[in-house]
Motif scaffolding. Sequence first.
Motif, short mmCIF file in Angstrom:
data_model
loop_
_atom_site.label_atom_id
_atom_site.label_comp_id
_atom_site.label_asym_id
_atom_site.label_seq_id
_atom_site.Cartn_x
_atom_site.Cartn_y
_atom_site.Cartn_z
N ARG A 1 9.28 2.68 -1.62
CA ARG A 1 9.14 4.13 -1.44
C ARG A 1 7.78 4.60 -1.93
N ILE A 2 6.75 3.97 -1.37
CA ILE A 2 5.36 4.26 -1.73
C ILE A 2 4.72 5.11 -0.64
N HIS A 3 3.94 6.12 -1.03
CA HIS A 3 3.23 6.94 -0.06
C HIS A 3 2.17 6.08 0.64
N PRO A 4 2.00 6.22 1.96
CA PRO A 4 1.05 5.38 2.70
C PRO A 4 -0.37 5.40 2.13
N SER A 5 -0.85 6.57 1.73
CA SER A 5 -2.22 6.64 1.20
C SER A 5 -2.35 5.89 -0.12
N ASN A 6 -1.31 5.98 -0.97
CA ASN A 6 -1.34 5.25 -2.24
C ASN A 6 -1.28 3.74 -1.99
N GLN A 7 -0.42 3.33 -1.06
CA GLN A 7 -0.30 1.90 -0.76
C GLN A 7 -1.61 1.36 -0.21
N LYS A 8 -2.26 2.11 0.65
CA LYS A 8 -3.54 1.67 1.21
C LYS A 8 -4.56 1.45 0.10
N ARG A 9 -4.59 2.37 -0.87
CA ARG A 9 -5.54 2.24 -1.97
C ARG A 9 -5.20 1.04 -2.85
N TYR A 10 -3.90 0.83 -3.12
CA TYR A 10 -3.51 -0.31 -3.94
C TYR A 10 -3.82 -1.64 -3.26
#
Length: 512
Positions: free
Chosen positions: A442-451
């Motif tokens: 349940r991760i936001h797409p923008s946060n996942q992209k950064r990680y």
Amino acid sequence: MLDTSNPNHYHFTARHLEITVLGGVRLNKLDSLRVTLSINKTDSSEKLRHNIDLYNNNQVEKLVRKVAERLETGTSITRRALQELTDRLETHRLKELEALDSEPMARELTPTELRAAEAFLKKKDLLARTNELIGQSGVIGEHTNRLLMYIIFTSRKSNNPLHCISLGSSGVGKTHLQSKVGELIPETDIVDMTVLSENAFYYFNRTELRNKLILIEDLDGAEAALYPLRELQSKRSITKRVSHKDRNGNTKTIKLTVEGPVSVAGCTTQESIYEDNSNRSFLLYIDESEAQDERIMQYQRAVSAGQANEQEQLKAAELLRNVQMLLRPIKVINPYAMHLALPKSVFKPRRTNAHYLQFIEAITFYKQMQREKRYDKATGEEYIETEIEDIQEANELITEVLLRKSDILNGACRQFFELLKAYLKANGESTFTNAEIRRALRIHPSNQKRYMLQLGQAGLVRKAKGNKRNGYLYEVVSYDEYQNTQTKIRRLLDDIVTRLQGKRDVVVQSSP
């Protein structure tokens, strides 16, 4: 007589005249006394309203003539009434300023409270007992963070205060943890802030912040004040020169100085933005695990059901506050300091090493009633010495901090990576897609992209197969790198304690 019971509506009674000061008086700009007056004769309802600076003689004389003409009173009576009003307002304003400038008096402990606090500070396993009391006061979970924070807050009374920043995503309880532990410190030692302007710190009295704990609820709302805050942390004083007009209208430059030392604590969700401040602070990452969620929700249910023991919480908090009032400033010397070392993997080792030594001193400072008072042969200065058990307890508490300082990932990315690895292990998978992980964690797409970008740059995740059109499958390169670093740090700290125990007699004999 001057009646100031209503702060916005002063009432002054003189011979033949009644004067109302509308809106009270301003406490700043002591070179003027600007007020709005409503004047009438005691036997008449006709009023004259006028805005005036009572320190301006020309304005006062004009008002005297206007009152004499409008209300048909003698100029000598009006002049005498305004002069008496000016004297009363001036005296009242100075008393108000003195009341603001005077620090609130700390209450004195009763003999029973004093004995209880002394007995507690002399008990064996003081840190463990303190942590237990912190939990009883209503701080749920966060066993390491809450004790770390309490010791850091205690260091405000020492010569080398520590600072901390609580980090975590929105709504996980950063501010709650800080405020709950802050409640265990006497209110007179706390400066609590929500929003800060750029110049806020410069307008405290010179010694008003000395040995105080500054609590900032949200560093995101204090960005403009972070520079003077850093200077106050590092240099222990800040200075600013501002222009000021005296009563004759001449412009002069005055020097504003505010002295420390201070202990600073704040909360934020954005670790990278505040790197300069985080380098000066212990970084406390809030527990966002499901187990912690369940502990907090269970406590909330108990409170709602009336099953929480509020009296026990108040009693525990009161004892810890009394303990703080009993601690007094005293110099701490660590005779083992030359034999201590940090892991090679720690980033910015100079500042981290200073924090490590200061934290050991803070623990010794907290245990001052268990330490023999010594005196410097040259100066006669009183001091206490660190013992090996202080270093051992510091190592146990600071392991996570040093681990974070050694991590190539920031806190949010590390949390994502550990959840990712746990998910893959639990499901027996070796590869994953971004879409799968977004749904599972349940991760936001923008946060996942950064990680994922950060993990790829660190060489911890790589593309296993696939293409840009159909998407990629990713795999984790190393599952044990974090645990291996943790093991190395713990082994190093344990080895240091073991070596110190073998050198105890030699070190103690060489101390001043």
